[in-house]
Scaffold this motif. Sequence first.
Motif, short mmCIF file in Angstrom:
data_model
loop_
_atom_site.label_atom_id
_atom_site.label_comp_id
_atom_site.label_asym_id
_atom_site.label_seq_id
_atom_site.Cartn_x
_atom_site.Cartn_y
_atom_site.Cartn_z
N LEU A 36 0.91 -0.84 -0.51
CA LEU A 36 0.24 0.07 -0.23
C LEU A 36 0.88 1.37 -0.17
O LEU A 36 0.42 2.69 -0.63
CB LEU A 36 -1.00 0.44 1.35
CG LEU A 36 -2.05 -1.47 1.42
CD1 LEU A 36 -3.26 -0.58 2.82
CD2 LEU A 36 -3.36 -0.60 -0.17
N LEU A 37 1.58 1.11 0.52
CA LEU A 37 2.85 2.23 1.03
C LEU A 37 3.85 2.37 -0.04
O LEU A 37 3.39 3.95 -0.38
CB LEU A 37 3.74 2.79 2.16
CG LEU A 37 2.98 2.44 3.69
CD1 LEU A 37 4.19 2.03 4.55
CD2 LEU A 37 2.29 3.53 3.45
N THR A 38 3.91 1.62 -1.02
CA THR A 38 5.09 1.77 -2.21
C THR A 38 3.97 2.18 -3.30
O THR A 38 4.42 2.98 -4.26
CB THR A 38 5.57 0.68 -2.83
OG1 THR A 38 6.20 -0.54 -1.58
CG2 THR A 38 5.87 0.77 -3.81
N ALA A 39 2.45 1.62 -3.32
CA ALA A 39 1.32 2.20 -4.03
C ALA A 39 1.58 4.16 -4.47
O ALA A 39 1.39 3.88 -4.78
CB ALA A 39 0.07 1.46 -4.23
N LEU A 43 1.85 5.95 -7.14
CA LEU A 43 0.85 6.79 -7.49
C LEU A 43 0.32 8.48 -7.34
O LEU A 43 -0.16 9.44 -8.48
CB LEU A 43 -0.69 6.63 -6.61
CG LEU A 43 -0.90 4.62 -7.61
CD1 LEU A 43 -1.58 3.82 -6.91
CD2 LEU A 43 -1.21 5.01 -8.87
N VAL A 44 0.83 8.66 -6.49
CA VAL A 44 0.93 10.07 -5.97
C VAL A 44 1.96 10.85 -6.60
O VAL A 44 2.04 11.84 -6.75
CB VAL A 44 0.87 10.65 -4.09
CG1 VAL A 44 0.45 11.72 -3.89
CG2 VAL A 44 -0.67 9.72 -4.19
N GLY A 45 2.87 10.23 -6.16
CA GLY A 45 4.36 11.12 -6.60
C GLY A 45 4.28 11.00 -7.90
O GLY A 45 4.57 11.67 -8.23
N ILE A 151 -6.47 10.01 -17.66
CA ILE A 151 -5.86 8.45 -17.14
C ILE A 151 -5.39 8.68 -15.87
O ILE A 151 -5.71 8.22 -15.15
CB ILE A 151 -5.42 7.42 -18.22
CG1 ILE A 151 -5.99 7.34 -19.87
CG2 ILE A 151 -4.49 6.30 -17.88
CD1 ILE A 151 -7.26 6.64 -18.78
N MET A 152 -3.73 9.79 -16.26
CA MET A 152 -2.82 10.15 -14.71
C MET A 152 -3.91 10.84 -13.66
O MET A 152 -3.79 10.71 -12.30
CB MET A 152 -1.80 11.06 -14.85
CG MET A 152 -0.64 11.33 -14.50
SD MET A 152 0.09 8.90 -14.36
CE MET A 152 1.08 8.97 -12.79
N MET A 153 -4.67 11.36 -14.42
CA MET A 153 -5.95 11.96 -12.86
C MET A 153 -6.15 10.46 -12.25
O MET A 153 -6.78 10.68 -11.23
CB MET A 153 -6.77 12.37 -13.19
CG MET A 153 -7.61 13.63 -12.49
SD MET A 153 -8.90 14.87 -13.38
CE MET A 153 -7.90 15.64 -13.37
N GLY A 159 -4.49 6.56 -5.59
CA GLY A 159 -3.22 7.09 -4.59
C GLY A 159 -3.96 7.44 -3.85
O GLY A 159 -4.26 7.53 -1.98
N LEU A 160 -4.32 8.95 -3.48
CA LEU A 160 -4.91 9.51 -2.54
C LEU A 160 -6.71 8.64 -2.03
O LEU A 160 -5.95 9.32 -0.86
CB LEU A 160 -5.43 10.97 -3.46
CG LEU A 160 -4.52 11.78 -3.80
CD1 LEU A 160 -5.48 13.06 -4.26
CD2 LEU A 160 -3.84 12.56 -2.77
#
Length: 250
Positions: A36-39, A43-45, A151-153, A159-160
């Motif tokens: 989860l932390l890696t995802a 995703l957010v980064g 798509i990126m959004m 991630g958020l």
Amino acid sequence: MFGVPKDAAAREPTLEELNAGVPRRVFLYSNDSQFLLTAIVFLVGGGLVWFTSFGYLTMQKVQHRKALSRQGQVTAATVTRILSGHSLTAVYAFQAAGAAYRGKAKIPEGQRPVPRVGEQLSVLFLPSDPSVNHPRDWVWWTGWDLFPHIIMMFFTSLGLTLVGVLYRDRRLARLGWVTEGTVTSCVPDKKRFTVGFEFRTDRNERFEGSTSDCEDEYKAGSKIRVIYLRHHPRRNSAYPMDLYRVEDFE
């Protein structure tokens, strides 16, 4: 089993012990926590990097468009390639100040006739920097330009959402009140179980809840520990929680 002291016989902490420690010190416990932390980082980064770059490139395009509209000079360019994809892109070459320059631009939807390799285009360029150029009267953006950003959004929003899940569950683990509930249902879900339960708050109000991905099977009517927020009992979960454990009882 949760609550087994390292130097004593197996014993679960009592409800009084658990509730006396509010706010508790908790830590991520789930085997999936690292995932989860890696995802979240990716995703957010990745979303922050993507949209920062997108914002920079957008501002750059706006500045180039304004500069070309004020100071641009017109020249003839030759189409050297047509790139295909979600939309067609024309690659062209031209001469300015005795040097050769190249440029490319997406062909506007509905552009007729569609330019072919070897044909001439009317191009605007900046005399001070001919690398800033664009086909005259062509739009700078097409509908397909938004597609990768949408798509990126989506992935950034995912991630958020994971950040929100971690925050919500951590708050419940730290501040929640633990009580005893009653199992109302237990449904197999692959190798796990989805367990429904009901409980009463410290104000004797009745609420329901459920937890998924439970390792143990429960019979209807059996007892199960439940944690809930006293000011918002609808925010609840089976205890111990999937993602967090209490440090003091490990």
